[in-house]
Scaffold this motif. Structure first.
Motif, short mmCIF file in Angstrom:
data_model
loop_
_atom_site.label_atom_id
_atom_site.label_comp_id
_atom_site.label_asym_id
_atom_site.label_seq_id
_atom_site.Cartn_x
_atom_site.Cartn_y
_atom_site.Cartn_z
N VAL A 178 0.86 -1.18 0.00
CA VAL A 178 0.00 0.00 0.00
C VAL A 178 0.90 1.23 0.00
N ILE A 179 0.49 2.25 -0.76
CA ILE A 179 1.24 3.51 -0.87
C ILE A 179 0.36 4.63 -0.33
N LYS A 180 0.89 5.42 0.60
CA LYS A 180 0.17 6.58 1.11
C LYS A 180 1.07 7.81 1.02
N ILE A 181 0.45 8.97 0.79
CA ILE A 181 1.22 10.21 0.68
C ILE A 181 0.63 11.26 1.62
N VAL A 182 1.45 12.23 1.95
CA VAL A 182 0.99 13.40 2.71
C VAL A 182 1.61 14.64 2.07
N ASP A 183 0.76 15.64 1.84
CA ASP A 183 1.21 16.91 1.27
C ASP A 183 0.32 18.01 1.81
N LYS A 184 0.33 19.17 1.16
CA LYS A 184 -0.47 20.30 1.67
C LYS A 184 -1.96 19.99 1.70
N ASP A 185 -2.41 19.03 0.90
CA ASP A 185 -3.82 18.67 0.86
C ASP A 185 -4.19 17.60 1.89
N GLY A 186 -3.20 17.10 2.63
CA GLY A 186 -3.49 16.14 3.69
C GLY A 186 -2.88 14.77 3.45
N ALA A 187 -3.13 13.88 4.42
CA ALA A 187 -2.63 12.50 4.35
C ALA A 187 -3.71 11.62 3.77
N ARG A 188 -3.32 10.74 2.84
CA ARG A 188 -4.33 9.91 2.18
C ARG A 188 -3.68 8.69 1.53
N GLU A 189 -4.52 7.71 1.28
CA GLU A 189 -4.08 6.54 0.53
C GLU A 189 -3.92 6.93 -0.94
N TYR A 190 -2.81 6.49 -1.54
CA TYR A 190 -2.57 6.83 -2.94
C TYR A 190 -2.89 5.65 -3.86
N ALA A 191 -2.37 4.48 -3.53
CA ALA A 191 -2.59 3.32 -4.41
C ALA A 191 -2.21 2.04 -3.69
N TRP A 192 -2.68 0.92 -4.24
CA TRP A 192 -2.25 -0.41 -3.82
C TRP A 192 -1.52 -1.06 -4.99
N ARG A 193 -0.53 -1.86 -4.69
CA ARG A 193 0.14 -2.68 -5.70
C ARG A 193 -0.08 -4.14 -5.29
N GLU A 194 -1.03 -4.79 -5.94
CA GLU A 194 -1.45 -6.13 -5.54
C GLU A 194 -1.10 -7.16 -6.60
N SER A 195 -0.53 -8.27 -6.16
CA SER A 195 -0.34 -9.40 -7.07
C SER A 195 -1.25 -10.57 -6.70
N ILE A 196 -1.79 -10.56 -5.46
CA ILE A 196 -2.82 -11.53 -5.08
C ILE A 196 -3.87 -10.81 -4.25
N LYS A 197 -5.07 -11.36 -4.21
CA LYS A 197 -6.14 -10.82 -3.39
C LYS A 197 -6.61 -11.88 -2.41
N ASP A 198 -6.99 -11.46 -1.21
CA ASP A 198 -7.53 -12.41 -0.24
C ASP A 198 -8.88 -12.91 -0.74
N ALA A 199 -9.03 -14.22 -0.81
CA ALA A 199 -10.30 -14.80 -1.24
C ALA A 199 -11.25 -14.91 -0.06
N GLY A 200 -12.51 -14.67 -0.28
CA GLY A 200 -13.51 -14.85 0.76
C GLY A 200 -13.68 -16.33 1.07
#
Length: 204
Positions: A178-200
């Motif tokens: 997971v990638i998160k950034i913080v700048d003058k507009d605030g802290a927030r999630e930017y993106a995920w880099r996923e190669s697998i997903k948790d299955a239900g």
């Protein structure tokens, strides 16, 4: 096989963490968010024992909120980093936390900043840093390709190169980040880099 790394760019700071919750040889989940948003303009990326990590980050988050509630002004990033370091140092002599911290924030007066605080309360203000087994590869990539004043696009490209290197080189590499950034507009999630997903879990 945890990996947390971050860097400071032109007007922003960025933190990346793997999302695997692991115990011994077992992977419990692969979508664990290890970057806590402390307040509107601060992020805390952590690695370490799961229980210590969750308890410590929540403790810091609530104390940062308490300070703002009592005083009417938020803590600066530097003050939050010093408070975090002091809490780790105090605990070190009683009941130590097994937690490493990359604290990123943005202040109107000083701009973006990144702080390195490890489990024995070592404290540094840095431009780039990393924890975990992935640090061997992410630090070498950043040493070669990082420069001060990077644009967000350049920084994200460097992050992707670091993630690719970790996935290629590390024998048991975490699949998701997971990638998160913080700048003058605030802290927030930017993106995920996923190669697998948790299955239900199926009910069949």
């Amino acid at each position: 096989m945890e990996c947390v790394f971050g860097l400071v760019g032109n007007g922003f700071a960025l933190v990346v963490a793997d999302t695997s919750a692991v115990s011994s040889i077992l992977v419990h989940k692969s979508n664990e968010d290890k970057i806590m948003i402390l307040d509107s303009h601060k992020l805390m990326g952590t690695s370490g024992e799961h229980g210590d990590r969750v308890q410590f980050t929540e403790y810091i988050q609530k104390n940062v909120a308490l300070y703002q509630f009592r005083n009417g002004i938020p803590l600066t990033t530097a003050a939050t980093a010093n408070f975090t370091r002091n809490e780790l140092a105090t605990a070190l002599r009683k009941n130590p936390y097994s937690v490493n911290v990359l604290l990123a924030g943005y202040d109107k007066e000083t701009g973006p900043s990144l702080y390195y605080i490890d489990y024995i309360a070592t404290f540094h203000k840095i431009e780039k840093g990393a924890f975990g087994y992935g640090s061997y590869f992410s630090l070498s990539m950043m040493d070669r390709l990082y420069h001060s004043g990077m644009s967000l696009e350049e920084a994200v490209d460097l992050v992707d190169k670091c993630i690719l290197e970790i996935r290629t080189r590390l024998v048991v590499a975490p699949p998701n980040f997971v990638i998160k950034i913080v700048d003058k507009d605030g802290a927030r999630e930017y993106a995920w880099r996923e190669s697998i997903k948790d299955a239900g879990v199926s009910s069949a």
